[in-house]
Design a protein around this motif. Structure first.
Motif, PDB file in Angstrom:
ATOM      1  N   VAL A  53       0.833  -1.203   0.000  1.00 58.76           N
ATOM      2  CA  VAL A  53       0.000   0.000   0.000  1.00 58.76           C
ATOM      3  C   VAL A  53       0.872   1.258   0.000  1.00 58.76           C
ATOM      4  N   LEU A  54       1.912   1.260   0.821  1.00 58.86           N
ATOM      5  CA  LEU A  54       2.793   2.424   0.858  1.00 58.86           C
ATOM      6  C   LEU A  54       3.445   2.658  -0.505  1.00 58.86           C
ATOM      7  N   ALA A  55       3.876   1.575  -1.151  1.00 62.07           N
ATOM      8  CA  ALA A  55       4.515   1.716  -2.460  1.00 62.07           C
ATOM      9  C   ALA A  55       3.533   2.217  -3.511  1.00 62.07           C
ATOM     10  N   VAL A  56       2.319   1.655  -3.526  1.00 65.84           N
ATOM     11  CA  VAL A  56       1.320   2.061  -4.517  1.00 65.84           C
ATOM     12  C   VAL A  56       0.914   3.519  -4.316  1.00 65.84           C
ATOM     13  N   VAL A  57       0.677   3.895  -3.071  1.00 65.30           N
ATOM     14  CA  VAL A  57       0.257   5.274  -2.793  1.00 65.30           C
ATOM     15  C   VAL A  57       1.375   6.252  -3.137  1.00 65.30           C
ATOM     16  N   HIS A  58       2.608   5.913  -2.791  1.00 62.53           N
ATOM     17  CA  HIS A  58       3.729   6.794  -3.099  1.00 62.53           C
ATOM     18  C   HIS A  58       3.884   6.969  -4.607  1.00 62.53           C
ATOM     19  N   TRP A  59       3.785   5.866  -5.332  1.00 67.13           N
ATOM     20  CA  TRP A  59       3.894   5.942  -6.788  1.00 67.13           C
ATOM     21  C   TRP A  59       2.745   6.758  -7.384  1.00 67.13           C
ATOM     22  N   ALA A  60       1.532   6.533  -6.893  1.00 61.61           N
ATOM     23  CA  ALA A  60       0.373   7.232  -7.434  1.00 61.61           C
ATOM     24  C   ALA A  60       0.441   8.727  -7.163  1.00 61.61           C
ATOM     25  N   VAL A  61       0.862   9.108  -5.979  1.00 66.49           N
ATOM     26  CA  VAL A  61       0.908  10.520  -5.618  1.00 66.49           C
ATOM     27  C   VAL A  61       1.959  11.263  -6.438  1.00 66.49           C
ATOM     28  N   ARG A  62       3.070  10.605  -6.748  1.00 68.28           N
ATOM     29  CA  ARG A  62       4.139  11.242  -7.501  1.00 68.28           C
ATOM     30  C   ARG A  62       3.923  11.201  -9.016  1.00 68.28           C
ATOM     31  N   SER A  63       2.900  10.496  -9.446  1.00 66.93           N
ATOM     32  CA  SER A  63       2.604  10.395 -10.874  1.00 66.93           C
ATOM     33  C   SER A  63       1.905  11.668 -11.360  1.00 66.93           C
ATOM     34  N   PRO A  64       1.800  11.859 -12.686  1.00 67.75           N
ATOM     35  CA  PRO A  64       1.036  13.013 -13.193  1.00 67.75           C
ATOM     36  C   PRO A  64      -0.399  13.050 -12.686  1.00 67.75           C
ATOM     37  N   THR A  65      -1.013  11.868 -12.544  1.00 67.87           N
ATOM     38  CA  THR A  65      -2.368  11.827 -11.998  1.00 67.87           C
ATOM     39  C   THR A  65      -2.395  12.346 -10.566  1.00 67.87           C
ATOM     40  N   GLY A  66      -1.379  12.001  -9.783  1.00 65.77           N
ATOM     41  CA  GLY A  66      -1.312  12.481  -8.410  1.00 65.77           C
ATOM     42  C   GLY A  66      -1.194  13.986  -8.322  1.00 65.77           C
ATOM     43  N   ARG A  67      -0.488  14.592  -9.285  1.00 66.44           N
ATOM     44  CA  ARG A  67      -0.394  16.056  -9.288  1.00 66.44           C
ATOM     45  C   ARG A  67      -1.751  16.691  -9.605  1.00 66.44           C
ATOM     46  N   VAL A  68      -2.518  16.020 -10.444  1.00 64.17           N
ATOM     47  CA  VAL A  68      -3.861  16.522 -10.722  1.00 64.17           C
ATOM     48  C   VAL A  68      -4.740  16.394  -9.483  1.00 64.17           C
ATOM     49  N   TRP A  69      -4.584  15.303  -8.736  1.00 65.42           N
ATOM     50  CA  TRP A  69      -5.334  15.151  -7.482  1.00 65.42           C
ATOM     51  C   TRP A  69      -5.053  16.322  -6.551  1.00 65.42           C
ATOM     52  N   GLN A  70      -3.774  16.704  -6.449  1.00 67.37           N
ATOM     53  CA  GLN A  70      -3.424  17.826  -5.586  1.00 67.37           C
ATOM     54  C   GLN A  70      -4.073  19.111  -6.076  1.00 67.37           C
TER      55      GLN A  70
END
Length: 380
Positions: A206-223
């Motif tokens: 979970v930590l790895a998936v969340v870290h990868w997702a947040v740092r991805s372009p999609t994660g920047r859109v979430w922010q």
């Protein structure tokens, strides 16, 4: 004509010894997650006691069971923070996807007679499909409307489980997992260490998936959606699709956690379907620090540990010997847990994860700042 010299700006004095040690210390602290993971991996082999924190040695079956639950809920809170802390979505129905993984996996083993591996795959797929379906509906509204729709779905799911349609959910009693359908290495008190390692693997995943997702372009859109959804729309992006991705990913991680929880507890219980369960996740995230990398995990671990250990404290002889004015409130675990939560929120705004930074700020002496006056050259 008057000319003036440029201001030289602020001049800060710093201790060169502190500056020289800051670099190596910062590099050394980068390895603390790997060191902690190594410690957690060998915990089942440890006979070290932790008085006040655990009863008996760390590697005892009871303590490993508690530690495994702490790891599972630390991971679950981390996945839930994808919605709350990363995308700004306050969902009150996250327990539904956790329960889907637990109940579907258990029901398939009991009713269809499939082995655990196949049942777990079906349980995970059910959680993904449910999150996609309900997320597609819930995200049609925003703000408090979104929260109320997710709460309504969660309440409907909880009522359905307690009504026990066709006798498949067990109603208020739940249903125990069939031991003959589970791997032999995961059944029995002698194999508690195996369950602990599965819980640890779930946390790392979970930590790895969340870290990868947040740092991805999609994660920047979430922010960006969390900060200003209208601005994201003006950039030509469609927030609905990005929010649905976050919703489905968080629901998938929750369903996987429900499967691990089924192994740890040996059955499916209706308590995991209630909105109170989701409120507990909300408390975990806020307690640890919403929107941070490690905060939700720390909050989930601390909350789960306190939920179990404060119950033992409430029923201890030390509390029973107190005067009634103290014994009555202190004998209620929820009172102790609520008091702990209020104390942390009041003393540590931003969550437990902010404590190291606050300690560093308290230790670091404030350096004087000198601002020289501007010098004006005499007019010719």
């Amino acid at each position: 004509m008057t000319t003036a010299t440029e201001p030289r700006g602020d001049v800060r004095t710093a201790d060169p010894h502190l500056a020289g040690r800051a670099g190596p210390l910062r590099r050394a602290t980068r390895w603390w997650p790997a060191v902690l993971l190594a410690v957690l991996l060998v915990a089942p082999y440890s006979a070290l006691p932790l008085p006040g924190l655990l009863d008996g040695p760390i590697g005892s079956p009871g303590n490993l069971q508690l530690l495994a639950l702490c790891l599972v809920f630390g991971a679950l809170a981390t996945g839930y923070d994808l919605l709350l802390g990363r995308t700004g979505l306050l969902s009150f129905g996250h327990a539904l996807y956790f329960a889907a993984g637990t109940y579907v996996t258990n029901t398939v083993m009991l009713e269809a007679g499939l082995p655990f591996a196949a049942s777990a795959v079906l349980g995970l797929l059910a959680g993904v499909a449910l999150a996609a379906l309900l997320g597609a509906v819930s995200l049609r509204v925003s703000g408090i409307g979104f929260s109320m729709v997710t709460l309504a779905f969660a309440q409907a799911g909880s009522i359905l489980v307690q009504r026990d349609p066709g006798g498949v959910t067990g109603g208020e009693e739940g249903r125990a997992a069939p031991a003959d359908r589970l791997p032999a290495s995961l059944v029995g008190i002698d194999h508690t260490a195996h369950l602990y390692w599965i819980a640890l693997a779930y946390l790392v995943l979970v930590l790895a998936v969340v870290h990868w997702a947040v740092r991805s372009p999609t994660g920047r859109v979430w922010q960006g959606i969390k900060e200003n959804e209208r601005r994201v729309e003006m950039l030509g992006l469609r927030p609905y699709g990005f929010k649905l991705i976050a919703f489905v990913l968080a629901g998938t991680l929750a369903a996987l956690g429900g499967i691990v929880y089924l192994l740890l507890t040996g059955g499916a219980t209706p308590q995991t379907t209630t909105s109170d369960f989701t409120l507990s996740l909300l408390v975990m995230v806020v307690l640890g620090g919403s929107g941070t990398r490690w905060g939700p995990m720390l909050g989930g671990i601390l909350y789960t540990w306190a939920d179990h250990r404060l119950g033992d404290l409430a029923g201890s002889g030390a509390v029973a010997g107190l005067p009634a004015v103290l014994r009555v409130p202190l004998s209620q675990p929820l009172f102790l847990l609520g008091a702990l939560f209020v104390a942390v929120i009041y003393l540590l705004p931003g969550g437990v994860v902010r404590l190291p930074q606050r300690l560093r700020n308290a230790r670091t002496p404030r350096t004087p700042r000198t601002t020289p006056d501007r010098e004006e050259a005499p007019a010719p």
